[in-house]
Enzyme design. Structure first.
Site, PDB file in Angstrom:
ATOM      1  N   GLY A   1       0.803  -1.283   0.063  1.00 54.70           N
ATOM      2  CA  GLY A   1       0.059   0.146   0.112  1.00 54.70           C
ATOM      3  C   GLY A   1       0.798   1.399   0.015  1.00 54.70           C
ATOM      4  N   LEU A   2       2.219   1.378   0.060  1.00 54.45           N
ATOM      5  CA  LEU A   2       2.996   2.431   0.013  1.00 54.45           C
ATOM      6  C   LEU A   2       3.812   2.511  -1.252  1.00 54.45           C
ATOM      7  CD1 LEU A   2       4.323   2.209   3.738  1.00 54.45           C
ATOM      8  CD2 LEU A   2       2.239   3.408   3.058  1.00 54.45           C
ATOM      9  N   SER A   3       3.433   1.877  -2.152  1.00 54.28           N
ATOM     10  CA  SER A   3       4.298   1.853  -3.449  1.00 54.28           C
ATOM     11  C   SER A   3       5.725   1.585  -3.330  1.00 54.28           C
ATOM     12  CB  SER A   3       4.041   3.207  -4.199  1.00 54.28           C
ATOM     13  OG  SER A   3       2.548   3.174  -4.469  1.00 54.28           O
ATOM     14  N   SER A   4       5.942   0.514  -2.687  1.00 50.41           N
ATOM     15  CA  SER A   4       7.385   0.212  -2.564  1.00 50.41           C
ATOM     16  C   SER A   4       8.129  -0.194  -4.088  1.00 50.41           C
ATOM     17  CB  SER A   4       7.665  -0.963  -1.417  1.00 50.41           C
ATOM     18  OG  SER A   4       6.806  -2.143  -2.073  1.00 50.41           O
ATOM     19  N   SER A   5       7.108  -0.911  -4.765  1.00 51.64           N
ATOM     20  CA  SER A   5       7.762  -1.270  -6.116  1.00 51.64           C
ATOM     21  C   SER A   5       8.401  -0.103  -6.904  1.00 51.64           C
ATOM     22  CB  SER A   5       6.646  -1.892  -6.739  1.00 51.64           C
ATOM     23  OG  SER A   5       5.438  -1.428  -6.958  1.00 51.64           O
ATOM     24  N   ALA A   6       7.200   1.053  -6.892  1.00 52.61           N
ATOM     25  CA  ALA A   6       7.693   2.406  -7.486  1.00 52.61           C
ATOM     26  C   ALA A   6       8.944   2.754  -6.869  1.00 52.61           C
ATOM     27  CB  ALA A   6       6.432   3.352  -7.496  1.00 52.61           C
ATOM     28  N   ALA A   7       9.036   2.831  -5.675  1.00 55.40           N
ATOM     29  CA  ALA A   7      10.133   3.339  -4.913  1.00 55.40           C
ATOM     30  C   ALA A   7      11.611   2.803  -5.256  1.00 55.40           C
ATOM     31  CB  ALA A   7       9.965   3.351  -3.441  1.00 55.40           C
TER      32      ALA A   7
ATOM     33  N   ASP B   1       2.377   7.003  -8.209  1.00 55.67           N
ATOM     34  CA  ASP B   1       3.338   6.501  -7.341  1.00 55.67           C
ATOM     35  C   ASP B   1       4.538   7.107  -7.562  1.00 55.67           C
ATOM     36  OD1 ASP B   1       0.962   4.909  -6.459  1.00 55.67           O
ATOM     37  OD2 ASP B   1       1.776   3.198  -7.419  1.00 55.67           O
TER      38      ASP B   1
END
Length: 397
Positions: A125-131, A173
């Site tokens: 839910g925190l967009s770790s993949s985008a980070a 994101d």
């Protein structure tokens, strides 16, 4: 993709061994208080980068090899940056390969990197993949003397996630992560790509962001995320067909291109599920407009209410949210000191976020934890509460 997360990494003190790496990138996670599920339809969105995220320490190699390890996920990653990306391996290294894939479409890559990656909060839910994608794009660009403007990083990382990872996302994101500022709210038009940072009004009360992690991680690729995107596009197709307008190809069809008046004329004719998806889009467009005005005038109470309303529409019109997330949302909505909040990210498992009066933090955490675990005792070891603040976007430290 589901990966085994190592919770012990939350509490590790900085390791002096990281000093052997010359470069350090911090790519923050993000939260979106208003503008849920509309970026892929070219809607309006808002967001913050937050002071938790992904750290990537690395050195530049003289050859083309990329060697990565992770303090969050198991296994190591090795590939050559100057060769074509192969098919996905369903492993955390796919995100590094995706960054290479998108960069290679634009630039020649000769030098690889050697480094280690670590995340600071659970995935969900925190967009770790985008980070992590943004961190890899910035690292590979640095290694190959490529200068990228922040919005170029946004577009390249988003393209990597769409075309290589397989998630039909918009720009929300990546934009929050790359463009965020600690003293303001990002407002982005996903149709024109125009954006601005709206600074906090001096009369706005203080707030912190609560992240209530349900205990369930999730993978967007394996959730109904892509299905919802298709349903939105199908709703748009229905409206065009019912009004005898030319159809575009599916990938060029967006709800943003169709006036709300057309929706009002055709909603009764289309299947109810498609009408609900369109209703969420048009109502969220209105909420973001109202929310931006509320933020500009320092009206955090109204801004929070609109965030709650956004979550209601996510549940009933967009039809996302697991029983766990809905339970957290209903509990936090009843608690004093919570201005507003909603599911974070796509709303399939993961976390809820809330804008909270700092004076009520301890009471909120205690009451929400008690009531949630009373209903879902199986998550006693994995349910987590975190408190974060807005932060600047991805950067070299």
């Amino acid at each position: 993709m589901e990966y085994k997360f190592d919770y012990s990494t939350f509490f590790r003190i900085f390791d002096p061994t990281m000093e052997k790496y010359q470069y350090h990138i911090f790519a923050p996670y993000r939260v979106c208080p208003l503008g849920a599920h509309v970026d892929h339809q070219h809607g309006l969105v808002t967001g913050f980068a937050i002071d938790k995220g992904v750290d990537l320490w690395f050195n530049i190699r003289e050859d083309s090899l990329v060697k990565l390890s992770s303090r969050t996920f198991e296994g190591d990653v090795e590939f050559h940056v100057d060769t074509p990306s192969q098919v996905r391996e369903h492993h955390w290294g796919d995100y590094a390969r995706g960054a290479k894939y998108a960069l290679k479409k634009r630039f020649e890559l000769k030098r690889g990197v050697e480094g280690v990656l670590q995340g600071s909060l659970p995935v969900g839910g925190l967009s770790s993949s985008a980070a992590v994608l943004i961190a890899y794009v910035m690292a590979f660009a640095k290694a190959n003397d490529i200068t990228l403007q922040p919005f170029e990083v946004v577009k390249i990382a988003s393209e990597a996630e769409r075309e290589y990872i397989g998630l039909n996302n918009g720009l929300l994101d990546q934009a929050c992560i790359a463009l965020g500022k600690k003293d303001g709210l990002l407002f982005l038009d996903c149709d024109s790509n125009d954006y601005r940072i709206i600074k906090r009004h001096p009369d706005m009360p203080d707030f912190e962001i609560g992240i209530f992690f349900s205990g369930l991680t999730r993978s967007l690729v394996n959730s109904d995320y892509n299905l919802r995107v298709s349903e939105c596009k199908t709703a748009a197709w229905n409206m065009l067909a019912y009004t005898d307008q030319p159809l575009k190809t599916f990938d060029k069809t967006f709800l943003r291109d169709i006036p709300k008046a057309t929706f009002e004329k055709t909603r009764i004719a289309m299947p109810a599920r498609f009408a609900r998806r369109a209703e969420h889009f048009y109502s969220e467009y209105r909420r973001v407009r109202q929310g931006v005005t509320a933020w500009e005038t320092g009206n955090l109470k109204l801004f929070g209410k609109l965030s709650f309303d956004s979550c209601e529409s996510s549940i009933h019109n967009y039809e996302c949210g697991s029983p766990e997330l809905i339970a957290i949302y209903e509990i936090m909505r009843s608690l004093p000191g919570v201005y507003g909040g909603r599911f974070s990210g796509a709303g399939f498992k993961g976390a809820c976020i809330a804008l909270v009066d700092p004076a009520h933090k301890e009471e909120i955490e205690k009451e929400l934890t008690h009531r949630y675990l009373e209903e879902f005792p199986e998550y006693e070891k994995t349910f987590k509460v975190f408190w974060v603040k807005p932060d600047d976007g991805a950067r070299f430290l």
